[in-house]
Design a protein around this motif. Structure first.
Motif, mmCIF file in Angstrom:
data_model
loop_
_atom_site.group_PDB
_atom_site.id
_atom_site.type_symbol
_atom_site.label_atom_id
_atom_site.label_comp_id
_atom_site.label_asym_id
_atom_site.label_seq_id
_atom_site.Cartn_x
_atom_site.Cartn_y
_atom_site.Cartn_z
ATOM 1 N N GLN A 8 38.667 41.607 18.453
ATOM 2 C CA GLN A 8 39.096 42.296 17.239
ATOM 3 C C GLN A 8 37.945 43.017 16.543
ATOM 4 O OE1 GLN A 8 40.831 38.581 15.639
ATOM 5 N NE2 GLN A 8 42.746 39.722 15.347
ATOM 6 N N TRP A 9 36.726 42.830 17.055
ATOM 7 C CA TRP A 9 35.577 43.526 16.478
ATOM 8 C C TRP A 9 35.641 45.008 16.813
ATOM 9 C CZ3 TRP A 9 30.692 40.152 17.907
ATOM 10 C CH2 TRP A 9 30.866 38.859 17.389
ATOM 11 N N ALA A 10 34.891 45.810 16.043
ATOM 12 C CA ALA A 10 34.713 47.215 16.412
ATOM 13 C C ALA A 10 34.069 47.268 17.795
ATOM 14 C CB ALA A 10 33.829 47.926 15.385
ATOM 15 N N GLU A 11 34.496 48.212 18.614
ATOM 16 C CA GLU A 11 34.039 48.248 20.006
ATOM 17 C C GLU A 11 32.526 48.253 20.125
ATOM 18 O OE1 GLU A 11 34.435 51.269 23.784
ATOM 19 O OE2 GLU A 11 36.248 50.808 22.629
ATOM 20 N N GLU A 12 31.834 48.999 19.211
ATOM 21 C CA GLU A 12 30.375 49.093 19.312
ATOM 22 C C GLU A 12 29.679 47.770 18.966
ATOM 23 O OE1 GLU A 12 31.581 50.827 15.240
ATOM 24 O OE2 GLU A 12 32.294 50.874 17.314
ATOM 25 N N ASP A 13 30.425 46.811 18.392
ATOM 26 C CA ASP A 13 29.840 45.519 18.038
ATOM 27 C C ASP A 13 30.111 44.444 19.091
ATOM 28 O OD1 ASP A 13 28.771 46.416 15.646
ATOM 29 O OD2 ASP A 13 30.619 46.026 14.541
ATOM 30 N N ARG A 14 30.977 44.730 20.052
ATOM 31 C CA ARG A 14 31.276 43.743 21.092
ATOM 32 C C ARG A 14 30.109 43.680 22.070
ATOM 33 N NH1 ARG A 14 37.202 46.157 22.599
ATOM 34 N NH2 ARG A 14 38.020 46.244 20.475
ATOM 35 N N PRO A 15 29.670 42.474 22.430
ATOM 36 C CA PRO A 15 28.468 42.360 23.270
ATOM 37 C C PRO A 15 28.521 43.145 24.571
ATOM 38 C CG PRO A 15 29.056 40.238 22.343
ATOM 39 C CD PRO A 15 30.167 41.173 21.976
ATOM 40 N N ARG A 16 29.621 43.072 25.310
ATOM 41 C CA ARG A 16 29.685 43.771 26.592
ATOM 42 C C ARG A 16 29.582 45.283 26.401
ATOM 43 N NH1 ARG A 16 33.641 39.726 27.709
ATOM 44 N NH2 ARG A 16 32.998 38.309 29.380
ATOM 45 N N GLU A 17 30.355 45.799 25.472
ATOM 46 C CA GLU A 17 30.336 47.235 25.220
ATOM 47 C C GLU A 17 28.986 47.677 24.668
ATOM 48 O OE1 GLU A 17 32.746 45.224 24.525
ATOM 49 O OE2 GLU A 17 34.583 46.047 25.407
ATOM 50 N N LEU A 19 26.060 46.296 25.291
ATOM 51 C CA LEU A 19 25.105 46.325 26.394
ATOM 52 C C LEU A 19 25.301 47.566 27.248
ATOM 53 C CD1 LEU A 19 23.957 43.357 28.578
ATOM 54 C CD2 LEU A 19 24.637 45.485 29.670
ATOM 55 N N LEU A 20 26.556 47.898 27.513
ATOM 56 C CA LEU A 20 26.862 49.044 28.366
ATOM 57 C C LEU A 20 26.360 50.350 27.765
ATOM 58 C CD1 LEU A 20 28.348 49.906 30.981
ATOM 59 C CD2 LEU A 20 30.400 50.206 29.597
ATOM 60 N N HIS A 21 26.525 50.500 26.446
ATOM 61 C CA HIS A 21 26.204 51.769 25.800
ATOM 62 C C HIS A 21 24.784 51.830 25.232
ATOM 63 C CE1 HIS A 21 30.287 53.083 26.312
ATOM 64 N NE2 HIS A 21 30.764 52.056 25.622
ATOM 65 N N GLN A 22 24.222 50.678 24.871
ATOM 66 C CA GLN A 22 22.911 50.682 24.223
ATOM 67 C C GLN A 22 21.815 50.007 25.048
ATOM 68 O OE1 GLN A 22 22.978 49.513 20.029
ATOM 69 N NE2 GLN A 22 25.177 49.858 19.957
ATOM 70 N N ASN A 29 19.775 37.325 21.355
ATOM 71 C CA ASN A 29 19.898 36.239 22.329
ATOM 72 C C ASN A 29 21.306 35.643 22.310
ATOM 73 O OD1 ASN A 29 17.236 36.517 23.098
ATOM 74 N ND2 ASN A 29 16.481 34.898 21.743
ATOM 75 N N ALA A 30 21.866 35.488 21.117
ATOM 76 C CA ALA A 30 23.209 34.924 21.003
ATOM 77 C C ALA A 30 24.245 35.828 21.660
ATOM 78 C CB ALA A 30 23.553 34.695 19.530
ATOM 79 N N GLU A 31 24.089 37.136 21.497
ATOM 80 C CA GLU A 31 25.031 38.076 22.107
ATOM 81 C C GLU A 31 24.929 38.056 23.629
ATOM 82 O OE1 GLU A 31 25.521 41.561 18.726
ATOM 83 O OE2 GLU A 31 23.670 41.474 19.902
#
Length: 228
Positions: A8-17, A19-22, A29-31
């Motif tokens: 439910q988070w904004a896509e840019e805040d989701r860990p997988r997304e 990592l993929l974009h940034q 570390n937690a992410e």
């Protein structure tokens, strides 16, 4: 108030997304750990769960790596599979520290290109066209087989080659292909590809170093013959 799940988070805040974009370096570390365990518990997200675990380790990954699977499984939301995944990741981190960086081969001459690629191409009965992407010190970044073709020629898309060079941040490029017939003489098709690549590299400000034709025992270099 009901807690938001990661989905439910904004896509840019989701860990997988993220990592993929940034890139991985942008994640905490937690992410990063949250990506490994995949999910948290009904009460907290995977990121919040890993923040709690890390907090108990004084936010020190070395301390985390000293925990046992049983200790990790005391946290609600961390089962056996997640605990094993965390400990496996910590062990990989330790082993990486002990490894020496891989030595990238120096491909600054046609002879070096031939010696490097000959084992790959010496027994082929059809032509293959390979792209060699180099850094400014002529060290190999990446080698890519562009095409696997017929007995007398291969199909080469210059656009694909330039795309790969840009994605790899290469500053120098060389290409090579084999002649199964053993004939070292460049064909008109070989000359046309070389010219097209030279022009494309000039436009993209990438140094086109050489086009090497390889046979089982010798080679032809467009650079050494003065054609590049």
């Amino acid at each position: 108030m009901e807690k938001l799940t990661i989905n439910q988070w904004a896509e840019e805040d989701r860990p997988r997304e993220k990592l993929l974009h940034q890139g991985a370096e942008a994640l905490s570390n937690a992410e990063l750990l949250a990506i490994l365990i995949g999910s948290g518990s009904p009460k907290e997200s995977a990121v919040d769960l890993m923040k709690r675990v890390l907090s108990d380790c004084h936010n020190n990954l070395n301390t985390l790596g000293k925990m046992t699977a049983r200790e990790l499984m005391e946290y609600n939301g961390v089962g056996e599979a997640k605990a094993i995944t965390i400990l496996a990741a910590c062990e990989l981190g330790k082993r990486r520290q002990r490894e020496h960086p891989e030595e990238r081969p120096d491909l600054g001459t046609a002879t070096r290109i031939y010696n490097y690629m000959h084992p790959t191409m010496q027994d082929l009965d059809v032509e293959e066209f390979w792209l060699l992407l180099l850094n400014q010190n002529y060290r190999l970044i990446k080698k890519i087989r562009i095409s696997h073709g017929g007995i007398t020629e291969v199909s080469v898309d210059v656009r694909i080659i330039m795309k790969e060079a840009v994605l790899a941040n290469a500053t120098i490029m060389a290409v090579c292909h084999n002649h199964p017939s053993g004939n070292l003489r460049p064909s008109r098709h070989d000359e046309a590809i070389t010219t097209a690549l030279q022009k494309a590299c000039e436009l993209m400000r990438i140094h086109f170093m050489d086009h090497v034709i390889i046979t089982d025992g010798s080679y032809f270099s467009f650079h050494e013959s003065g054609r590049v």
